[in-house]
Enzyme design. Structure first.
Site, PDB file in Angstrom:
ATOM      1  CG  LEU A  22      -1.865  -1.034   1.198  1.00  0.00           C
ATOM      2  CD1 LEU A  22      -2.742  -1.047   2.504  1.00  0.00           C
ATOM      3  CD2 LEU A  22      -2.859  -1.193   0.086  1.00  0.00           C
ATOM      4  N   GLY A  26      10.346   5.983   5.026  1.00  0.00           N
ATOM      5  CA  GLY A  26      11.777   5.912   5.784  1.00  0.00           C
ATOM      6  C   GLY A  26      11.617   4.867   6.837  1.00  0.00           C
ATOM      7  CB  VAL A  30       1.649   0.282   4.718  1.00  0.00           C
ATOM      8  CG1 VAL A  30       0.119  -0.259   5.197  1.00  0.00           C
ATOM      9  CG2 VAL A  30       2.091   1.359   5.806  1.00  0.00           C
ATOM     10  CG  ASP A 138      -0.604  13.995  13.338  1.00  0.00           C
ATOM     11  OD1 ASP A 138      -0.744  15.085  13.021  1.00  0.00           O
ATOM     12  OD2 ASP A 138      -0.158  13.095  12.502  1.00  0.00           O
TER      13      ASP A 138
END
Length: 740
Positions: A22, A26, A30, A138
């Site tokens: 996906l 760094g 995924v 976040d």
């Protein structure tokens, strides 16, 4: 967009089969994967320097566990994680939709109605996050995914417990500039109010197409967030008033997530995508189809094109049933098929090693596994499924076997109706010869009647009520000790360990009928059978009386303490006892074995006991236990989970007796009723890994004969984990040896 796996990529990580990449960055890669239970997952694998950093691993493990606390339909759940793997990994449910940032960048600002629905559902997600003691830190458009049935909040990679400051360095700015609160921009601790500020930024962006503090360098964005007023052009009416409140510089002036949810209350999207503009809905549907178009996966044979096996032909009296295809259908006309629509029951096919080998002339049969998809039974469902797959794989590995087996898993939703639907589906398939499950009490009571009427044998290894016998007196069995027995065995452990003393026993009715049964049994055993003083207390469901009840019992100078209730209430009781300075023996109800109690209770949980019929086989020294543990570790990469051993024993027992009902030559179908007759016969016993199984008058696990104490285990919380002390028989022998 996804890409094919590379030659260096694994094909499987723990319980997840991998299909596509996906994305990569760094820190790692995924993958799109699928769990053994059939759930699609985004599996993030950490590589590079971080994988070798012990501090990172500790933080990674903690963050994964924190995220597990959150249970909300608009928060993408964590399915599994392993911080100790060579390359740490984290798996979350896969949402095949675009991020809010991509949708707005492509199609422009969203209508006010859509922003209202988005805000209300995301506020509900944050409400659940904050109720779990977390701060997301976040919240931004890139962490909001759009699906046809609503948004999903993702990425708890920097979430922390609200009370935990040890992992946050002073002055460290964590989050995305332009979408974080002024207090975060200044390096001060984030709070739930900080997430509300970020939500206001997200809603302003969705409504206007631009962030409220503009764009630019991080330093410029941080400065504007602290000193400037937001630009809210395009945000109008009541929504503007609410966003302005969310973006107040003073955290105390902002509304709570709960208040926002109530102010923006909208009908929950129905899954058709009509909550979104048409252009965005098409984007979501297209992205779902593109993301799940997995060319390397064999498509489902919808029309049942498998060649028929003469041995599998139905009996003349049977209603013909079309055989299912070998693979689960992933896409129907470009729409995502996530579960069995309309029935409340999810179904998925077996793993490759459960399939009938290509070209085999042996007959094939199916073992059903009846699990539950509700969050309360996720862990035990997984343990039961894994145990069944291991047992069936071992059967299929025998070169001289007379027939092949495969596993089919169906999950109810924890309620009676969906449990009946699962049972009806299993009984309608004449290839299903036995079922493990259901795993929960309400489904057990409802499904047993269906299994009984059809004559299909099933064994539940995780339930403890016995009312199922009234509707299914022939084919339903229970291989777990009853709740009543386990309640009284707490008192026996207290006596065997020399800790029997005046006890405070709390029965928290929020724990349901299980703890009520246990409480009555325990009070009678402690007071009437053992003749020791008891101070019982009942906490009514829906009240917050538990802390005061605990304090009152401590004031009454009880020396032992038993709390029978749900997980969250037991954790609160543990913390109250610690605060009160209580150091005597403490017990919890048996279903909390293997739960998050040690982690949630922390220091307050140290020393607590749990008495259960579930064993940790890795703590045993018998060859049978060693072999099972090794086989489990080889297949699943870890030690057997709580309740896995009992499920494995139950399946092996079913398969052993089923083999004796298969006619010689397998030219006709085994008679379903014969399996139940064998299990119910007088003096029937089966030697399991840690105990011998026998069934009583009501097809329950028989604890009246000798040997039950050797199959009842005591676990204690030590160093933040459950540690097996031994069986009741072990502890009784040790106590007798000390006295002599």
């Amino acid at each position: 967009m996804s890409e094919s796996l590379r030659s260096s990529d694994p094909s499987r990580i723990a319980g997840f089969r991998l299909f596509r990449r996906l994305g990569a960055g760094g820190m790692g890669v995924v993958y799109l994967g699928r769990s053994d239970a059939g759930a699609l997952a985004a599996v993030k694998v950490i590589r590079g320097e971080s994988a070798g950093d012990d501090a990172f691993r500790a933080r990674f493990a903690r963050e994964a566990e924190l995220a597990r606390r959150v249970d909300n339909p608009w928060v993408v759940p964590v399915l599994d994680a392993d911080a100790e793997a060579r390359e740490p990994w984290l798996a979350t449910a896969f949402v095949p939709g675009p991020a809010l940032s991509e949708a707005v960048a492509t199609h422009g600002p969203l209508p006010a109605r859509v922003v209202g629905v988005l805000g209300g559902l995301l506020a509900g997600a944050l409400e659940a996050v904050h109720a779990a003691g977390l701060v997301h830190r976040d919240v931004k458009p890139g962490n909001v995914l759009l699906a046809l049935d609503g948004p999903r909040l993702i990425d708890f990679g920097i979430a922390r417990a609200a009370e935990d400051t040890a992992l946050t360095a002073s002055g460290l700015v964590v989050g995305t500039p332009g979408f974080l609160a002024p207090e975060q921009a200044e390096g001060r601790p984030a709070t739930p109010a900080s997430d509300v500020f970020a939500l206001g930024c997200v809603l302003a962006y969705a409504a206007s197409g631009t962030p409220p503090f503009g764009t630019g360098t991080p330093d410029a964005l941080l400065y504007r967030t602290v000193h400037d007023e937001p630009e809210l052009g395009g945000v109008e009416g009541e929504l503007r008033t609410l966003v302005e409140r969310c973006l107040a510089k003073d955290p105390d002036a902002r509304p709570t997530a709960d208040e926002i949810r109530r102010l923006l209350a909208e009908d929950v999207p129905d899954g058709s995508g009509n909550w979104l503009p048409d252009s965005v809905a098409r984007m979501v549907a297209t992205r779902a189809a593109e993301s799940l178009a997995l060319p390397d996966i064999e498509p489902t044979a919808v029309d049942g094109t498998d060649a028929p096996d003469p041995a599998d032909a139905p009996d003349p009296a049977d209603t013909p049933v079309r055989r299912p295809g070998r693979r689960r259908l992933l896409l129907v006309g470009g729409a995502l098929l996530l579960a069995g629509a309309g029935t409340g029951a999810a179904v998925w096919a077996s793993e490759d090693d459960d399939k009938k080998p290509s070209g085999s002339t042996r007959p094939g049969y199916v073992l059903g596994v009846h699990t539950a998809a509700d969050s309360a039974h996720t862990a035990v469902s997984r343990a039961c499924e894994r145990a069944a797959r291991l047992a069936v794989a071992q059967h299929n590995a025998a070169p001289k076997r007379a027939y092949d087996l495969k596993v089919q898993v169906r999950a109810d939703q924890g309620d009676a109706e969906s449990a009946r639907q699962v049972a009806l589906a299993f009984t309608a398939d004449r290839n299903v010869v036995a079922v493990l499950g259901p795993v929960a009490e309400i489904p057990m009571g409802a499904a047993a009647a269906v299994y009984g009427e059809a004559g299909l044998t099933h064994v539940s290894s995780t339930t403890g009520h016995q009312d199922y016998f009234a509707t299914s007196p022939k084919t339903s069995f229970q291989s777990s000790a009853s709740h009543l027995a386990l309640g009284s065995w707490i008192a026996l452990h207290a006596k065997a360990s020399g800790q029997l003393a005046p006890a405070g026993i709390v029965i928290d009715r929020a724990g349901g009928s299980i703890v009520q049964d246990q409480g009555t049994s325990l009070v009678n055993a402690w007071r009437d059978n053992l003749g020791v003083q008891v101070v019982p207390r009942v906490v009514a469901e829906g009240t917050n009386d538990s802390p005061q009840v605990v304090r009152d019992l401590v004031a009454d100078r009880v020396e032992d303490f038993v709390y029978l209730g749900p997980l969250d209430a037991t954790v609160r009781a543990a913390k109250e006892l610690l605060a009160a300075g209580f150091t005597g023996p403490r017990w919890m109800q048996h279903e909390l074995y293997g739960s998050d109690f040690p982690r949630l209770a922390g220091t307050a949980g140290e020393g607590w006991y749990v008495v259960t019929s579930a064993v940790d086989p890795s703590a045993l020294t018998t060859q049978r236990a060693k072999d099972f543990t090794a086989a489990w570790r080889k297949r699943y990469g870890g030690t057997p989970e709580p309740y896995a051993t009992e499920a494995y024993d139950s399946v092996r027992m079913l398969l052993a007796e089923f083999a004796r009902t298969v006619p010689a030559g397998a030219r006709r179908r085994p008679v379903r009723a014969e399996l139940a007759e064998r299990l119910a016969k007088a003096k029937y016993t089966y030697k399991g890994i840690a105990r011998t199984y026998a069934f009583g008058t009501y097809h329950q696990y028989d604890s009246t004969e000798d040997g039950w104490a050797a199959g009842t285990f005591v676990h204690q919380v030590r160093d933040g984990t459950f540690h097996q002390l031994g069986s009741l028989a072990d502890l009784i022998r040790a106590a007798s040896a000390q006295k002599s």
